[in-house]
Design a protein around this motif. Sequence first.
Motif, PDB file in Angstrom:
ATOM      1  N   MET A 147       0.863  -1.522  -0.205  1.00 43.84           N
ATOM      2  CA  MET A 147      -0.049   0.210  -0.099  1.00 43.84           C
ATOM      3  C   MET A 147       0.803   1.171   0.075  1.00 43.84           C
ATOM      4  O   MET A 147       1.768   1.264   0.890  1.00 43.84           O
ATOM      5  N   GLU A 148       0.416   1.510  -1.432  1.00 44.98           N
ATOM      6  CA  GLU A 148       1.408   3.336  -0.587  1.00 44.98           C
ATOM      7  C   GLU A 148       0.905   4.236  -0.023  1.00 44.98           C
ATOM      8  O   GLU A 148       0.273   4.393   0.426  1.00 44.98           O
ATOM      9  N   LYS A 149       2.248   4.754   1.194  1.00 44.57           N
ATOM     10  CA  LYS A 149       2.264   5.277   1.699  1.00 44.57           C
ATOM     11  C   LYS A 149       1.556   7.227   1.751  1.00 44.57           C
ATOM     12  O   LYS A 149       1.980   7.064   0.488  1.00 44.57           O
ATOM     13  N   LYS A 150       0.372   7.294   1.820  1.00 39.59           N
ATOM     14  CA  LYS A 150      -0.335   9.198   2.107  1.00 39.59           C
ATOM     15  C   LYS A 150       0.466   9.929   1.840  1.00 39.59           C
ATOM     16  O   LYS A 150       0.980  10.021   3.429  1.00 39.59           O
ATOM     17  N   GLU A 151       0.532  10.935   1.530  1.00 40.97           N
ATOM     18  CA  GLU A 151       1.716  12.425   1.888  1.00 40.97           C
ATOM     19  C   GLU A 151       0.447  12.680   3.385  1.00 40.97           C
ATOM     20  O   GLU A 151      -0.778  13.350   3.064  1.00 40.97           O
ATOM     21  N   LYS A 152       1.046  12.655   4.619  1.00 42.11           N
ATOM     22  CA  LYS A 152       0.176  13.871   5.521  1.00 42.11           C
ATOM     23  C   LYS A 152      -0.108  14.971   5.025  1.00 42.11           C
ATOM     24  O   LYS A 152      -0.091  15.898   4.374  1.00 42.11           O
ATOM     25  N   PRO A 153      -1.349  15.883   4.826  1.00 41.73           N
ATOM     26  CA  PRO A 153      -2.357  17.160   4.421  1.00 41.73           C
ATOM     27  C   PRO A 153      -2.133  17.623   5.703  1.00 41.73           C
ATOM     28  O   PRO A 153      -0.855  17.748   6.551  1.00 41.73           O
ATOM     29  N   ILE A 154      -1.973  19.102   5.527  1.00 40.72           N
ATOM     30  CA  ILE A 154      -1.034  20.244   5.723  1.00 40.72           C
ATOM     31  C   ILE A 154      -2.586  21.097   6.671  1.00 40.72           C
ATOM     32  O   ILE A 154      -3.298  21.429   5.598  1.00 40.72           O
TER      33      ILE A 154
ATOM     34  N   ALA B 100      -3.120   7.169  14.249  1.00 38.06           N
ATOM     35  CA  ALA B 100      -3.482   7.072  15.395  1.00 38.06           C
ATOM     36  C   ALA B 100      -4.779   7.574  15.703  1.00 38.06           C
ATOM     37  O   ALA B 100      -6.212   7.156  16.797  1.00 38.06           O
ATOM     38  N   LYS B 101      -5.179   8.964  15.304  1.00 35.35           N
ATOM     39  CA  LYS B 101      -5.871   9.327  16.498  1.00 35.35           C
ATOM     40  C   LYS B 101      -6.984  10.598  15.049  1.00 35.35           C
ATOM     41  O   LYS B 101      -7.245  11.263  15.483  1.00 35.35           O
ATOM     42  N   ALA B 102      -6.741   9.255  14.236  1.00 37.15           N
ATOM     43  CA  ALA B 102      -8.139   9.669  12.988  1.00 37.15           C
ATOM     44  C   ALA B 102      -9.578  10.812  13.231  1.00 37.15           C
ATOM     45  O   ALA B 102      -9.463  11.444  12.920  1.00 37.15           O
TER      46      ALA B 102
ATOM     47  N   GLU C 254     -15.261   7.541   3.001  1.00 38.83           N
ATOM     48  CA  GLU C 254     -15.581   5.951   3.795  1.00 38.83           C
ATOM     49  C   GLU C 254     -15.290   5.959   5.038  1.00 38.83           C
ATOM     50  O   GLU C 254     -16.053   5.925   6.259  1.00 38.83           O
ATOM     51  N   LYS C 255     -13.684   6.231   5.069  1.00 32.36           N
ATOM     52  CA  LYS C 255     -13.583   6.970   6.998  1.00 32.36           C
ATOM     53  C   LYS C 255     -13.781   7.543   7.326  1.00 32.36           C
ATOM     54  O   LYS C 255     -14.202   8.234   8.786  1.00 32.36           O
ATOM     55  N   ILE C 256     -14.373   9.117   6.583  1.00 35.68           N
ATOM     56  CA  ILE C 256     -14.500  10.085   7.307  1.00 35.68           C
ATOM     57  C   ILE C 256     -16.109  10.239   7.305  1.00 35.68           C
ATOM     58  O   ILE C 256     -16.792  10.343   8.765  1.00 35.68           O
ATOM     59  N   SER C 257     -16.983   9.579   7.011  1.00 33.56           N
ATOM     60  CA  SER C 257     -18.037   9.348   7.251  1.00 33.56           C
ATOM     61  C   SER C 257     -18.575   8.296   8.671  1.00 33.56           C
ATOM     62  O   SER C 257     -18.937   8.858   9.347  1.00 33.56           O
TER      63      SER C 257
ATOM     64  N   ASN D  29     -20.400   8.036  14.044  1.00 31.83           N
ATOM     65  CA  ASN D  29     -20.032   7.502  15.168  1.00 31.83           C
ATOM     66  C   ASN D  29     -19.591   8.384  16.278  1.00 31.83           C
ATOM     67  O   ASN D  29     -19.029   8.407  17.948  1.00 31.83           O
ATOM     68  N   ALA D  30     -19.171  10.168  15.705  1.00 33.27           N
ATOM     69  CA  ALA D  30     -18.908  10.529  17.315  1.00 33.27           C
ATOM     70  C   ALA D  30     -19.953  11.564  18.147  1.00 33.27           C
ATOM     71  O   ALA D  30     -20.852  11.408  17.943  1.00 33.27           O
ATOM     72  N   LYS D  31     -18.711  11.181  19.572  1.00 38.02           N
ATOM     73  CA  LYS D  31     -19.927  11.218  20.227  1.00 38.02           C
ATOM     74  C   LYS D  31     -20.748  12.877  20.675  1.00 38.02           C
ATOM     75  O   LYS D  31     -22.009  12.924  21.258  1.00 38.02           O
ATOM     76  N   PHE D  32     -19.856  13.504  20.169  1.00 39.35           N
ATOM     77  CA  PHE D  32     -20.306  15.551  20.444  1.00 39.35           C
ATOM     78  C   PHE D  32     -19.955  16.274  19.116  1.00 39.35           C
ATOM     79  O   PHE D  32     -18.882  15.780  18.753  1.00 39.35           O
ATOM     80  N   LEU D  33     -20.562  16.926  18.336  1.00 34.69           N
ATOM     81  CA  LEU D  33     -20.485  17.902  17.703  1.00 34.69           C
ATOM     82  C   LEU D  33     -21.245  18.992  17.630  1.00 34.69           C
ATOM     83  O   LEU D  33     -22.262  18.764  17.798  1.00 34.69           O
ATOM     84  N   PRO D  34     -20.621  20.288  17.758  1.00 34.54           N
ATOM     85  CA  PRO D  34     -21.323  21.262  17.925  1.00 34.54           C
ATOM     86  C   PRO D  34     -23.209  21.308  16.399  1.00 34.54           C
ATOM     87  O   PRO D  34     -22.135  21.010  15.415  1.00 34.54           O
ATOM     88  N   GLU D  35     -23.314  22.021  16.823  1.00 34.73           N
ATOM     89  CA  GLU D  35     -24.648  21.435  15.759  1.00 34.73           C
ATOM     90  C   GLU D  35     -24.267  22.120  14.548  1.00 34.73           C
ATOM     91  O   GLU D  35     -24.824  21.081  13.201  1.00 34.73           O
TER      92      GLU D  35
END
Length: 100
Positions: free
Chosen positions: A1-8, A26-28, A54-57, A62-68
């Motif tokens: 698997m190709e390593k993706k460049e970290k976003p800035i 680890a903290k995605a 898919e990962k973002i969805s 599943n987030a416990k809290f998000l502002p409205e």
Amino acid sequence: MEKKEKPIFEKRIFWDVDFAKLDYDAKANFVIERVFERGDVPDIRNCRRYYGDEKISEALLNAKFLPEMTMYLAAAVIDKPITEFRCYKLRQLNPELFPY
């Protein structure tokens, strides 16, 4: 698997953590939630490029809290009804815990 460049991302998004030590993999879920909450459009685009929709969805639904406002933005970006969000369901169960 190709390593993706970290976003800035802007350091202001992660003002309360050691930005240099932040592990994007680890903290995605934390990174995704924080970018949607405090980032701007280019930050969200970078996040989607790095993690994929898919990962973002999964993280946002599943987030416990998000502002409205963040919840409505996330619903539009991932094209899911707001009623599918865990934090929306929790708000419905405990309305007194979220004073506005």
